[in-house]
Write an enzyme that holds these catalytic residues in place. Structure first.
Site, PDB file in Angstrom:
ATOM      1  N   ASP A 160       0.860  -1.174   0.000  1.00 33.59           N
ATOM      2  CA  ASP A 160       0.000   0.000   0.000  1.00 33.59           C
ATOM      3  C   ASP A 160       0.896   1.224   0.000  1.00 33.59           C
ATOM      4  O   ASP A 160       1.992   1.180   0.542  1.00 33.59           O
ATOM      5  CB  ASP A 160      -0.892   0.005   1.250  1.00 33.59           C
ATOM      6  CG  ASP A 160      -2.000   1.045   1.171  1.00 33.59           C
ATOM      7  OD1 ASP A 160      -1.726   2.213   1.534  1.00 33.59           O
ATOM      8  OD2 ASP A 160      -3.127   0.724   0.766  1.00 33.59           O
ATOM      9  N   GLY A 206      -1.890   0.750  12.447  1.00 33.20           N
ATOM     10  CA  GLY A 206      -1.646  -0.688  12.382  1.00 33.20           C
ATOM     11  C   GLY A 206      -1.652  -1.203  10.952  1.00 33.20           C
ATOM     12  O   GLY A 206      -0.810  -2.030  10.579  1.00 33.20           O
ATOM     13  N   TYR A 207      -2.576  -0.695  10.144  1.00 30.41           N
ATOM     14  CA  TYR A 207      -2.636  -1.108   8.745  1.00 30.41           C
ATOM     15  C   TYR A 207      -1.351  -0.738   8.026  1.00 30.41           C
ATOM     16  O   TYR A 207      -0.727  -1.570   7.355  1.00 30.41           O
ATOM     17  CB  TYR A 207      -3.839  -0.443   8.067  1.00 30.41           C
ATOM     18  CG  TYR A 207      -3.905  -0.677   6.576  1.00 30.41           C
ATOM     19  CD1 TYR A 207      -4.442  -1.854   6.064  1.00 30.41           C
ATOM     20  CD2 TYR A 207      -3.421   0.282   5.686  1.00 30.41           C
ATOM     21  CE1 TYR A 207      -4.501  -2.068   4.694  1.00 30.41           C
ATOM     22  CE2 TYR A 207      -3.482   0.072   4.319  1.00 30.41           C
ATOM     23  CZ  TYR A 207      -4.017  -1.101   3.829  1.00 30.41           C
ATOM     24  OH  TYR A 207      -4.065  -1.316   2.473  1.00 30.41           O
ATOM     25  N   ALA A 208      -0.935   0.516   8.167  1.00 30.54           N
ATOM     26  CA  ALA A 208       0.276   0.972   7.481  1.00 30.54           C
ATOM     27  C   ALA A 208       1.503   0.209   7.960  1.00 30.54           C
ATOM     28  O   ALA A 208       2.394  -0.127   7.170  1.00 30.54           O
ATOM     29  CB  ALA A 208       0.464   2.477   7.694  1.00 30.54           C
TER      30      ALA A 208
END
Length: 230
Positions: free
Chosen positions: A125, A137-139
């Site tokens: 991403d 958290g996603y990153a």
């Protein structure tokens, strides 16, 4: 040699469009997803139901591939969850974005090595290289996935090429209103919704490339430049 392409998270949206494109091009595609479609999208797409956050499901997928096929042409790690911050969600995203690709790359390395030129593609991403205060958290887990490109590229060279794709927005949320649409599109220099096309084009390029490994391809419409301080 009977060598399919494994695509994770290929039951809907961009993953499904990618699987269909590869199937139309003549590849056998094994689609590994949590849910199965009632009607397979293409005769070249074989569905395998697996929650990749669960080791037992991954073990079953690995055994299925090893028993059925001679080798693997590619693994495309597309499965992803965009969850809010929180410890439980962080653990879930870590299992899907980091543990699952790590496990599958190691376990299926021998099958990839049987093909003259094989590929592993990590769909990361664009936030994995710049962070995200709204989805930390996603990153962070996508950043770990991006980092593994480098390690596996070195481990499996020269037979297996390992690369990453860092997409920005491809498809808008279905339930978003017009204000959300306009605000989101204005974050990039190219202010339109591109759909799955840019990711499909990049995957096809990497599958054909003879001189790319350990690389990261950014497809975000120039979002990293839009609000750059001068």
């Amino acid at each position: 040699m009977n060598s399919p392409i494994l695509v994770t998270g290929a039951s809907q949206r961009v993953g499904l469009a990618l699987a269909l494109e590869l199937a139309e091009a003549g590849h056998t595609v094994v689609s590994a997803s949590r849910s199965l479609s009632a009607h397979p999208a293409h005769p070249n797409i074989l569905q395998f139901q697996a929650d990749l956050c669960i080791k037992a499901d991954r073990d079953a997928l690995i055994e299925y591939l090893q028993q059925r096929y001679d080798g693997l042409r590619a693994i495309i790690h597309n499965a992803s969850l965009w969850l809010d911050d929180g410890l439980d969600n962080l653990e879930t995203m870590f299992r899907l974005h980091v543990e699952a690709p790590y496990h599958l790359n190691l376990a299926l390395g021998e099958m990839l090595g049987r093909v003259e030129k094989a590929d592993i593609i990590h769909v990361c991403d664009e936030t994995s290289s710049r962070g995200s205060k709204g989805h930390i958290g996603y990153a962070a887990t996508k950043a770990a996935l991006q980092n593994m490109v480098l390690s596996f590229a070195e481990k499996y060279a020269p037979t297996v090429h390992v690369n990453g794709i860092l997409p920005g927005l491809l498809i808008l949320k279905q339930d978003g209103d017009e204000a959300y649409r306009q605000q989101t599109l204005k974050k990039a220099l190219l202010e339109f919704e591109p759909g799955a096309g840019p990711l499909i084009e990049t995957v096809k390029y990497l599958l054909a490339s003879q001189y790319s490994t350990g690389s990261q391809v950014v497809i975000n419409g120039g979002r990293h430049l839009k609000n750059r301080m001068i």
